[in-house]
Design a protein around this motif. Sequence first.
Motif, mmCIF file in Angstrom:
data_model
loop_
_atom_site.group_PDB
_atom_site.id
_atom_site.type_symbol
_atom_site.label_atom_id
_atom_site.label_comp_id
_atom_site.label_asym_id
_atom_site.label_seq_id
_atom_site.Cartn_x
_atom_site.Cartn_y
_atom_site.Cartn_z
ATOM 1 N N GLN A 143 18.812 -1.085 6.275
ATOM 2 C CA GLN A 143 17.598 -1.886 6.337
ATOM 3 C C GLN A 143 16.472 -1.095 5.687
ATOM 4 O OE1 GLN A 143 19.510 -1.406 9.440
ATOM 5 N NE2 GLN A 143 20.616 -3.118 8.530
ATOM 6 N N VAL A 144 15.687 -1.798 4.878
ATOM 7 C CA VAL A 144 14.611 -1.151 4.119
ATOM 8 C C VAL A 144 13.307 -1.875 4.422
ATOM 9 C CG1 VAL A 144 13.795 -0.516 1.824
ATOM 10 C CG2 VAL A 144 16.256 -0.545 2.307
ATOM 11 N N VAL A 145 12.326 -1.156 4.901
ATOM 12 C CA VAL A 145 11.059 -1.768 5.296
ATOM 13 C C VAL A 145 9.906 -1.024 4.636
ATOM 14 C CG1 VAL A 145 9.536 -2.358 7.204
ATOM 15 C CG2 VAL A 145 12.021 -2.514 7.500
ATOM 16 N N GLU A 146 9.109 -1.778 3.871
ATOM 17 C CA GLU A 146 7.939 -1.203 3.209
ATOM 18 C C GLU A 146 6.678 -1.491 4.017
ATOM 19 O OE1 GLU A 146 10.175 -3.168 -0.460
ATOM 20 O OE2 GLU A 146 9.502 -3.869 1.508
ATOM 21 N N SER A 147 5.670 -0.681 3.803
ATOM 22 C CA SER A 147 4.354 -0.920 4.391
ATOM 23 C C SER A 147 3.300 -0.239 3.527
ATOM 24 C CB SER A 147 4.282 -0.384 5.826
ATOM 25 O OG SER A 147 4.511 1.013 5.850
ATOM 26 N N GLY A 148 2.042 -0.654 3.720
ATOM 27 C CA GLY A 148 0.945 0.036 3.064
ATOM 28 C C GLY A 148 0.278 -0.704 1.933
ATOM 29 N N GLY A 149 0.748 -1.884 1.586
ATOM 30 C CA GLY A 149 0.091 -2.617 0.518
ATOM 31 C C GLY A 149 -1.249 -3.159 0.976
ATOM 32 N N GLY A 150 -1.964 -3.771 0.032
ATOM 33 C CA GLY A 150 -3.248 -4.349 0.381
ATOM 34 C C GLY A 150 -4.107 -4.601 -0.825
ATOM 35 N N LEU A 151 -5.394 -4.853 -0.563
ATOM 36 C CA LEU A 151 -6.380 -5.126 -1.610
ATOM 37 C C LEU A 151 -7.287 -3.914 -1.755
ATOM 38 C CD1 LEU A 151 -7.930 -7.074 -3.512
ATOM 39 C CD2 LEU A 151 -9.178 -7.855 -1.479
ATOM 40 N N VAL A 152 -7.482 -3.496 -2.988
ATOM 41 C CA VAL A 152 -8.322 -2.331 -3.247
ATOM 42 C C VAL A 152 -9.069 -2.543 -4.552
ATOM 43 C CG1 VAL A 152 -6.497 -1.085 -4.477
ATOM 44 C CG2 VAL A 152 -8.311 0.209 -3.338
ATOM 45 N N GLN A 153 -10.228 -1.941 -4.672
ATOM 46 C CA GLN A 153 -10.996 -2.036 -5.912
ATOM 47 C C GLN A 153 -10.438 -1.074 -6.952
ATOM 48 O OE1 GLN A 153 -15.130 -1.391 -4.889
ATOM 49 N NE2 GLN A 153 -15.468 -3.597 -4.710
ATOM 50 N N ALA A 154 -10.671 -1.388 -8.195
ATOM 51 C CA ALA A 154 -10.243 -0.507 -9.281
ATOM 52 C C ALA A 154 -10.812 0.896 -9.063
ATOM 53 C CB ALA A 154 -10.688 -1.059 -10.622
ATOM 54 N N GLY A 155 -9.967 1.887 -9.298
ATOM 55 C CA GLY A 155 -10.356 3.272 -9.068
ATOM 56 C C GLY A 155 -10.004 3.777 -7.689
ATOM 57 N N GLY A 156 -9.615 2.872 -6.816
ATOM 58 C CA GLY A 156 -9.277 3.240 -5.447
ATOM 59 C C GLY A 156 -7.853 3.746 -5.308
ATOM 60 N N SER A 157 -7.473 3.986 -4.051
ATOM 61 C CA SER A 157 -6.151 4.547 -3.744
ATOM 62 C C SER A 157 -5.467 3.752 -2.646
ATOM 63 C CB SER A 157 -6.300 6.001 -3.285
ATOM 64 O OG SER A 157 -6.851 6.809 -4.290
ATOM 65 N N LEU A 158 -4.153 3.782 -2.683
ATOM 66 C CA LEU A 158 -3.311 3.229 -1.625
ATOM 67 C C LEU A 158 -2.091 4.126 -1.490
ATOM 68 C CD1 LEU A 158 -3.191 -0.643 -2.257
ATOM 69 C CD2 LEU A 158 -4.224 0.508 -0.286
ATOM 70 N N ARG A 159 -1.515 4.113 -0.297
ATOM 71 C CA ARG A 159 -0.279 4.846 -0.065
ATOM 72 C C ARG A 159 0.755 3.889 0.517
ATOM 73 N NH1 ARG A 159 1.568 9.193 4.423
ATOM 74 N NH2 ARG A 159 2.813 10.586 3.103
ATOM 75 N N LEU A 160 1.866 3.758 -0.185
ATOM 76 C CA LEU A 160 2.976 2.924 0.288
ATOM 77 C C LEU A 160 4.004 3.801 0.981
ATOM 78 C CD1 LEU A 160 3.573 0.633 -2.833
ATOM 79 C CD2 LEU A 160 1.940 0.336 -0.957
ATOM 80 N N SER A 161 4.623 3.222 2.003
ATOM 81 C CA SER A 161 5.712 3.900 2.719
ATOM 82 C C SER A 161 6.926 2.984 2.748
ATOM 83 C CB SER A 161 5.303 4.237 4.156
ATOM 84 O OG SER A 161 4.201 5.103 4.186
ATOM 85 N N CYS A 162 8.092 3.595 2.758
ATOM 86 C CA CYS A 162 9.338 2.836 2.838
ATOM 87 C C CYS A 162 10.309 3.616 3.702
ATOM 88 C CB CYS A 162 9.908 2.621 1.451
ATOM 89 S SG CYS A 162 11.611 2.017 1.438
ATOM 90 N N ALA A 163 10.768 2.976 4.769
ATOM 91 C CA ALA A 163 11.703 3.624 5.685
ATOM 92 C C ALA A 163 13.056 2.926 5.626
ATOM 93 C CB ALA A 163 11.151 3.592 7.101
ATOM 94 N N ALA A 164 14.097 3.711 5.506
ATOM 95 C CA ALA A 164 15.464 3.197 5.526
ATOM 96 C C ALA A 164 16.083 3.496 6.883
ATOM 97 C CB ALA A 164 16.285 3.835 4.419
#
Length: 117
Positions: free
Chosen positions: A3-24
């Motif tokens: 099973q693979v589950v992602e998290s961490g997406g969203g809306l951000v302004q240009a120049g910003g940062s996000l961190r995605l995670s994925c757990a197996a």
Amino acid sequence: QVQVVESGGGLVQAGGSLRLSCAASGSVFSINAMGWHRQGPGNQRELVASITSGGSTKYADSVKGRFTISRDNAKNTVYLQMNSLKPEDTAVYYCRVEKDYGIKVYWGQGTQVTVSS
């Protein structure tokens, strides 16, 4: 099965940062490469970054220097740190998990990343 589950997406302004995670989870023995692909509107799914169990990494040219992939083998989790985001990074990001050197491949359900200009 894995099973693979992602998290961490969203809306951000240009120049910003996000961190995605994925757990197996599940049958996680012999997991080899883990990575991220993305599919933008009207585009084919493309590789963003991948990392082997030994730590070797690969990046798409479009994200080199901005995105960093990392992995915690003990937790069977892969991360994607995305900095200096651009509107063209807008896409659904999918986690890919490979077992038995590519014989078995598992995908997550995807997480939306939207970068506003």
